[in-house]
Design a protein around this motif. Structure first.
Motif, PDB file in Angstrom:
ATOM      1  N   SER A  60       0.806  -1.227   0.000  1.00 19.39           N
ATOM      2  CA  SER A  60       0.000   0.000   0.000  1.00 19.39           C
ATOM      3  C   SER A  60       0.839   1.277   0.000  1.00 19.39           C
ATOM      4  N   HIS A  61       2.170   1.132  -0.015  1.00 16.20           N
ATOM      5  CA  HIS A  61       3.007   2.337  -0.011  1.00 16.20           C
ATOM      6  C   HIS A  61       4.418   1.984  -0.485  1.00 16.20           C
ATOM      7  N   ALA A  62       4.686   2.221  -1.751  1.00 21.53           N
ATOM      8  CA  ALA A  62       6.033   1.945  -2.272  1.00 21.53           C
ATOM      9  C   ALA A  62       6.353   2.968  -3.351  1.00 21.53           C
ATOM     10  N   HIS A  63       7.514   3.607  -3.217  1.00 19.72           N
ATOM     11  CA  HIS A  63       7.920   4.627  -4.193  1.00 19.72           C
ATOM     12  C   HIS A  63       8.705   3.963  -5.319  1.00 19.72           C
ATOM     13  N   LEU A  64       8.027   3.114  -6.055  1.00 24.19           N
ATOM     14  CA  LEU A  64       8.722   2.362  -7.111  1.00 24.19           C
ATOM     15  C   LEU A  64       9.036   3.243  -8.327  1.00 24.19           C
ATOM     16  N   GLY A  74      -2.262  12.129  -1.357  1.00 20.61           N
ATOM     17  CA  GLY A  74      -1.067  11.856  -0.552  1.00 20.61           C
ATOM     18  C   GLY A  74       0.081  11.319  -1.388  1.00 20.61           C
ATOM     19  N   GLU A  75       1.279  11.271  -0.804  1.00 17.89           N
ATOM     20  CA  GLU A  75       1.317  11.378   0.617  1.00 17.89           C
ATOM     21  C   GLU A  75       1.561  12.816   1.048  1.00 17.89           C
ATOM     22  N   CYS A  76       0.910  13.170   2.151  1.00 19.10           N
ATOM     23  CA  CYS A  76       1.120  14.472   2.756  1.00 19.10           C
ATOM     24  C   CYS A  76       1.267  14.220   4.257  1.00 19.10           C
ATOM     25  N   ILE A 107      -2.330   6.167   8.340  1.00 16.49           N
ATOM     26  CA  ILE A 107      -1.098   6.725   8.893  1.00 16.49           C
ATOM     27  C   ILE A 107      -0.018   5.756   8.444  1.00 16.49           C
ATOM     28  N   HIS A 108       0.708   6.154   7.416  1.00 16.60           N
ATOM     29  CA  HIS A 108       1.643   5.205   6.819  1.00 16.60           C
ATOM     30  C   HIS A 108       2.892   5.084   7.696  1.00 16.60           C
ATOM     31  N   GLY A 109       3.494   3.905   7.712  1.00 22.76           N
ATOM     32  CA  GLY A 109       4.685   3.650   8.511  1.00 22.76           C
ATOM     33  C   GLY A 109       4.453   4.006   9.969  1.00 22.76           C
ATOM     34  N   THR A 162       5.725  -1.038   2.412  1.00 17.61           N
ATOM     35  CA  THR A 162       7.181  -1.115   2.597  1.00 17.61           C
ATOM     36  C   THR A 162       7.865   0.248   2.623  1.00 17.61           C
ATOM     37  N   ASP A 163       7.248   1.271   1.999  1.00 15.12           N
ATOM     38  CA  ASP A 163       7.893   2.575   1.842  1.00 15.12           C
ATOM     39  C   ASP A 163       9.196   2.447   1.034  1.00 15.12           C
ATOM     40  N   SER A 164       9.288   1.437   0.208  1.00 17.71           N
ATOM     41  CA  SER A 164      10.462   1.254  -0.646  1.00 17.71           C
ATOM     42  C   SER A 164      10.726   2.538  -1.444  1.00 17.71           C
TER      43      SER A 164
HETATM   44 ZN   LIG Z   1       6.455   7.453   1.406  1.00 13.59          ZN
END
Ligand SMILES: [Zn+2]
Length: 258
Positions: free
Chosen positions: A9-13, A98-100, A156-158, A206-208
C-alpha cells in the motif's frame, strides 16, 4: 481456494533507485504473489514520472505533496494539485490524496501544517482517503484531523506510536500502515500495537526504497519483504498467515474502495 496475493500500500517504485532493475523487480514480485502496489505522490516535479510508472506497471497511485518537498509557492502548488486530481478523477488507478503530512524532524513546521491542511481539504472535497506521513507530530496531526473531519479517513503510513495514539486514529477512521519496522526485534511499541489493536485497522506497506528492515542483506527496500511482515503479524496475533493476509487485503480494498 484462490491464492492470496500481496498488496504493497506504499512503495515509491517510481524513484530512481529502481531505474536500473524495475522490470526485473516487477517480474520477481509477480512470482512471489505481490501483484498490487500503490505509489504515493511526493512533489509536483515528480508527478509526471510517477504517473508514467504507475501507468506502465498498472499500479494504483495517490496525488500529493510530501512535507519534505515544500513548494516555493504553496498556493500555486495546491492549485496545480487540484488540477491533477480533477484530471485523474475517472482514472481507476487514482485512489487517494497523498502522501502528505507532518514531520517534526524537518524544518518549516508551520508551512507543513498549512500544506497538509490544504490537502486534507482536497481529500474532503473529492471524497478521497488520505495517505499521511507522521513523524513526531501525532498530537498536531490528530488536532488537524479532528478539525477537518474526513469522511473517508485514510492511513497513517509507517505508523510508529503507542496503543493510545493508535486508538485516537481509529476513532478518526484511520488505518495504520505496517512496514519493515515490524521486523526489528527492538520495535516493541509497534509489536504491542499490532498485538492489541483490532485487525481491521492494519494494512501493509514497505515505503520502498526506504525503511529497509534492520536485518536485511539488501541496502534498498522493496515489496519483496511483504511476506515477512505478514508472518510477523501472524506470529504476534497467534493466527495463521492466511487469515492475516486475507484481513489485511480486505482492509486495503475497503480503504481505497477497490
Ligand atoms: Zn512514502
Amino acid at each position: 481456494m484462490m491464492k492470496q496475493t500481496f498488496f504493497d500500500s506504499h512503495a515509491h517504485l517510481d524513484f530512481e533507485e529502481f531505474d536500473h532493475d524495475r522490470e526485473a523487480l516487477f517480474i520477481k514480485m509477480k512470482a512471489e504473489g505481490i501483484d498490487r502496489v500503490l505509489i504515493p505522490g511526493v512533489s509536483p516535479e515528480r508527478w509526471s514520472r510517477q504517473l508514467e510508472i504507475a501507468n506502465q506497471y498498472q499500479c494504483f497511485f495517490g496525488l500529493g505533496i510530501h512535507p519534505w518537498f515544500i513548494p516555493p509557492d504553496l498556493d500555486k502548488a495546491i492549485i496545480h494539485l487540484e488540477a491533477q486530481v480533477n484530471q485523474h478523477l475517472s482514472n481507476p488507478l487514482f485512489v487517494a490524496i497523498g502522501e502528505c503530512g507532518l514531520d517534526k524532524l524537518r524544518s518549516d513546521f508551520t508551512v507543513q501544517v498549512e500544506l497538509c491542511h490544504q490537502q486534507l481539504l482536497l481529500a474532503k472535497k473529492y471524497h478521497l482517503p488520505v495517505i499521511l506521513h507522521a513523524v513526531k507530530c501525532h498530537a498536531e496531526l490528530i488536532a488537524l484531523l479532528t478539525k477537518t473531519k474526513l469522511p473517508h479517513g485514510g492511513v497513517i503510513h509507517g505508523f510508529y506510536g503507542s496503543v493510545e495514539i493508535a486508538k485516537q486514529y481509529q476513532l478518526l477512521g484511520f488505518k495504520l500502515g505496517i512496514g519493515g519496522l515490524l521486523l526489528n526485534p527492538m520495535a516493541k511499541k509497534l509489536h504491542h500495537v499490532v498485538s492489541e489493536l483490532p485487525l481491521d485497522m492494519f494494512i501493509i506497506e514497505t515505503d520502498s526504497p526506504s525503511m529497509t528492515p534492520i536485518n536485511s542483506p539488501e541496502k534498498r527496500n522493496s515489496p519483496l519483504i511483504l511476506p515477512a511482515i505478514i508472518e510477523k503479524m501472524a506470529f504476534l496475533r497467534k493466527k495463521s498467515t492466511v487469515l492475516i493476509l486475507e484481513q489485511v487485503n480486505k482492509n486495503t480494498l475497503q480503504l481505497y474502495e477497490l
